[in-house]
Design a protein around this motif. Structure first.
Motif, PDB file in Angstrom:
ATOM      1  N   LEU A   1     -49.523 -69.738  58.508  1.00  0.00           N
ATOM      2  CA  LEU A   1     -49.177 -70.487  59.713  1.00  0.00           C
ATOM      3  C   LEU A   1     -48.971 -71.968  59.435  1.00  0.00           C
ATOM      4  CD1 LEU A   1     -51.663 -68.847  62.243  1.00  0.00           C
ATOM      5  CD2 LEU A   1     -49.246 -68.315  61.890  1.00  0.00           C
ATOM      6  N   SER A   2     -48.978 -72.388  58.175  1.00  0.00           N
ATOM      7  CA  SER A   2     -48.797 -73.792  57.831  1.00  0.00           C
ATOM      8  C   SER A   2     -47.377 -74.239  58.188  1.00  0.00           C
ATOM      9  CB  SER A   2     -49.045 -74.007  56.334  1.00  0.00           C
ATOM     10  OG  SER A   2     -48.815 -75.349  55.985  1.00  0.00           O
ATOM     11  N   LEU A   3     -47.283 -75.344  58.914  1.00  0.00           N
ATOM     12  CA  LEU A   3     -45.995 -75.854  59.372  1.00  0.00           C
ATOM     13  C   LEU A   3     -45.752 -77.229  58.758  1.00  0.00           C
ATOM     14  CD1 LEU A   3     -46.240 -74.904  63.166  1.00  0.00           C
ATOM     15  CD2 LEU A   3     -45.107 -73.637  61.336  1.00  0.00           C
ATOM     16  N   ALA A   4     -44.598 -77.403  58.151  1.00  0.00           N
ATOM     17  CA  ALA A   4     -44.239 -78.676  57.519  1.00  0.00           C
ATOM     18  C   ALA A   4     -43.335 -79.464  58.452  1.00  0.00           C
ATOM     19  CB  ALA A   4     -43.535 -78.425  56.180  1.00  0.00           C
ATOM     20  N   LEU A   5     -43.617 -80.742  58.594  1.00  0.00           N
ATOM     21  CA  LEU A   5     -42.821 -81.619  59.457  1.00  0.00           C
ATOM     22  C   LEU A   5     -41.788 -82.376  58.637  1.00  0.00           C
ATOM     23  CD1 LEU A   5     -45.592 -83.087  61.804  1.00  0.00           C
ATOM     24  CD2 LEU A   5     -44.138 -81.081  62.167  1.00  0.00           C
ATOM     25  N   GLU A   6     -40.679 -82.707  59.271  1.00  0.00           N
ATOM     26  CA  GLU A   6     -39.634 -83.507  58.663  1.00  0.00           C
ATOM     27  C   GLU A   6     -39.280 -84.655  59.588  1.00  0.00           C
ATOM     28  OE1 GLU A   6     -36.245 -81.198  57.632  1.00  0.00           O
ATOM     29  OE2 GLU A   6     -37.316 -79.926  56.177  1.00  0.00           O
ATOM     30  N   HIS A   7     -38.582 -85.642  59.007  1.00  0.00           N
ATOM     31  CA  HIS A   7     -38.164 -86.803  59.787  1.00  0.00           C
ATOM     32  C   HIS A   7     -37.291 -86.364  60.973  1.00  0.00           C
ATOM     33  CE1 HIS A   7     -36.573 -90.668  60.918  1.00  0.00           C
ATOM     34  NE2 HIS A   7     -35.346 -90.325  60.576  1.00  0.00           N
ATOM     35  N   GLY A   8     -37.637 -86.849  62.169  1.00  0.00           N
ATOM     36  CA  GLY A   8     -36.868 -86.537  63.369  1.00  0.00           C
ATOM     37  C   GLY A   8     -37.365 -85.355  64.155  1.00  0.00           C
ATOM     38  N   ASP A   9     -38.397 -84.633  63.674  1.00  0.00           N
ATOM     39  CA  ASP A   9     -38.934 -83.496  64.419  1.00  0.00           C
ATOM     40  C   ASP A   9     -39.535 -83.947  65.752  1.00  0.00           C
ATOM     41  OD1 ASP A   9     -38.154 -81.806  62.447  1.00  0.00           O
ATOM     42  OD2 ASP A   9     -40.155 -81.345  61.701  1.00  0.00           O
ATOM     43  N   ILE A  10     -39.507 -83.055  66.725  1.00  0.00           N
ATOM     44  CA  ILE A  10     -40.053 -83.344  68.056  1.00  0.00           C
ATOM     45  C   ILE A  10     -41.105 -82.292  68.386  1.00  0.00           C
ATOM     46  CG2 ILE A  10     -39.551 -83.559  70.522  1.00  0.00           C
ATOM     47  CD1 ILE A  10     -36.682 -84.299  69.737  1.00  0.00           C
ATOM     48  N   ILE A  11     -42.291 -82.737  68.754  1.00  0.00           N
ATOM     49  CA  ILE A  11     -43.346 -81.858  69.248  1.00  0.00           C
ATOM     50  C   ILE A  11     -43.454 -82.083  70.756  1.00  0.00           C
ATOM     51  CG2 ILE A  11     -45.799 -81.279  69.161  1.00  0.00           C
ATOM     52  CD1 ILE A  11     -45.832 -82.292  66.288  1.00  0.00           C
ATOM     53  N   TYR A  12     -43.191 -81.033  71.522  1.00  0.00           N
ATOM     54  CA  TYR A  12     -43.215 -81.161  72.985  1.00  0.00           C
ATOM     55  C   TYR A  12     -44.269 -80.229  73.564  1.00  0.00           C
ATOM     56  CZ  TYR A  12     -41.839 -81.432  77.845  1.00  0.00           C
ATOM     57  OH  TYR A  12     -41.855 -81.632  79.193  1.00  0.00           O
ATOM     58  N   VAL A  13     -45.175 -80.806  74.365  1.00  0.00           N
ATOM     59  CA  VAL A  13     -46.260 -80.050  74.996  1.00  0.00           C
ATOM     60  C   VAL A  13     -45.996 -80.022  76.497  1.00  0.00           C
ATOM     61  CG1 VAL A  13     -48.752 -79.841  75.295  1.00  0.00           C
ATOM     62  CG2 VAL A  13     -47.843 -80.872  73.198  1.00  0.00           C
TER      63      VAL A  13
END
Length: 355
Positions: free
Chosen positions: A313-325
């Motif tokens: 379940l490991s998630l890698a982030l990159e430049h410009g990603d958006i996390i929306y809750v």
């Protein structure tokens, strides 16, 4: 409204005479409430709209192996084992030529940008990339056409061509001259990397470029005492320090501190969410969206799944990603009622009261 509903129920029981409940008043209440909420939604300009998740999006956020960003051990060893034995004369070096018994031919010379020095009688002689002994032999060979058995020695007075170029986020970018081969830490300190030019700047990695090869060094490990990464630099090496503060992810929606967050090399999804203060009590923690606009993917995940100790379940982030809750349903209804203006509230209550 409740008393009116009770009266309708009594009238329905009296008319039917069978003790059955007439559902018509309830349907009227539901229709009126739905209409009121719909009008409330239409009059609320800041209402959220969450896109649907993209099928198969998890693969786009899989964590890469560390070897893909930092150089493996064999590349580091190759850089370490490559040593310079004899110095070679370069452009801009100041040398002293001594021809025994020929004072008119002896004296200091500066190697030109074309790699040549100029002597009386013989003219131009190329000494670029020659050792001191090779340069002396080349000068003696050129003089032998006009002088009998000339003997020449060459000394380097100033090593002007001994330089390393530093680029990127440093205080003093450009060429850094040296007399003896420096290490990576010495060059970084001379270029003004420590302290950083901005307090928010984060050093994560740097690259050493040598001809057609490149070595990526983990700055954190280097400063942590891994001296194997403190490679010795050679003339004309290029050291590049990327700007980490230009890489950002965005955490929006029902979080305590929404906004842009600086992306570091080891940042995870949970790290970014934690730096944003975590979800608020109104958040829908079961439908968090991780969006990568440049690839057009939208991953819907539950916070409870991410908190499980499962490496898959490991998630890698990159430049410009958006996390929306997003907000949960109860909070959405409360949001509508809070944002409705007094006239809208009066209309909604009147519609419900007339049933």
């Amino acid at each position: 409204m409740i008393s009116g509903l009770r009266d309708s129920m009594r009238r329905s029981d009296h008319t039917a005479g069978l003790g059955r409940l007439d559902m018509k008043p309830f349907r009227e209440v539901a229709r009126s409430a739905t209409l009121a909420l719909s009008v409330g939604l239409a009059g609320c300009g800041s209402w959220e709209s969450v896109p649907d998740a993209t099928p198969g999006a998890r693969q786009a956020f899989s964590a890469p192996q560390k070897a893909e960003t930092m150089s493996p051990a064999e590349v580091i060893r190759a850089f370490q084992e490559e040593t310079v034995t004899d110095y070679r004369v370069g452009d801009g070096d100041q040398i002293h030529i001594d021809v025994v018994g020929r004072a008119e031919l002896s004296g200091p010379q500066v190697v030109g940008p074309d790699g040549y020095v100029t002597l009386p009688v013989v003219g131009n002689i190329s000494v670029r990339n020659l050792t001191r002994e090779q340069a002396a032999h080349a000068i003696s060979r050129a003089l032998s056409k006009y002088y009998r058995d000339p003997f020449t020695t060459v000394r380097v007075l100033q090593y002007a061509s001994n330089r390393v170029t530093v680029l990127g986020r440093v205080e003093h970018p450009g060429p850094v001259p040296f007399d003896t081969p420096p290490t990576l830490l010495e060059i970084l300190s001379k270029a003004g990397v420590f302290p950083l030019i901005r307090p928010e700047q984060v050093l994560t990695s740097c690259a050493v470029i040598r001809r057609d090869r490149i070595l990526w060094v983990d700055i954190g490990k280097l400063l942590g005492g891994d001296l194997q990464l403190n490679v010795q630099l050679h003339r004309n090496d290029v050291v590049y320090i990327p700007d980490a503060s230009d890489r950002q992810v965005f955490v929006l929606g029902a979080v305590n501190k929404p906004g842009a967050i600086r992306l570091t090399s080891r940042m995870s999804f949970v790290d970014a969410l934690g730096q944003a203060g975590g979800p608020t009590p109104d958040a829908h923690q079961g439908e968090i969206h991780l969006i990568r606009p440049q690839k057009g993917v939208n991953l819907q995940i539950a916070l409870s799944d991410i908190m499980r100790p499962d490496p898959s379940l490991s998630l890698a982030l990159e430049h410009g990603d958006i996390i929306y809750v997003p907000m949960n349903t109860a909070s959405k209804i409360g949001f509508i009622l809070q944002r409705a203006n007094p006239f809208m509230q009066a209309w909604m209550l009147r519609q419900i009261g007339t049933m």
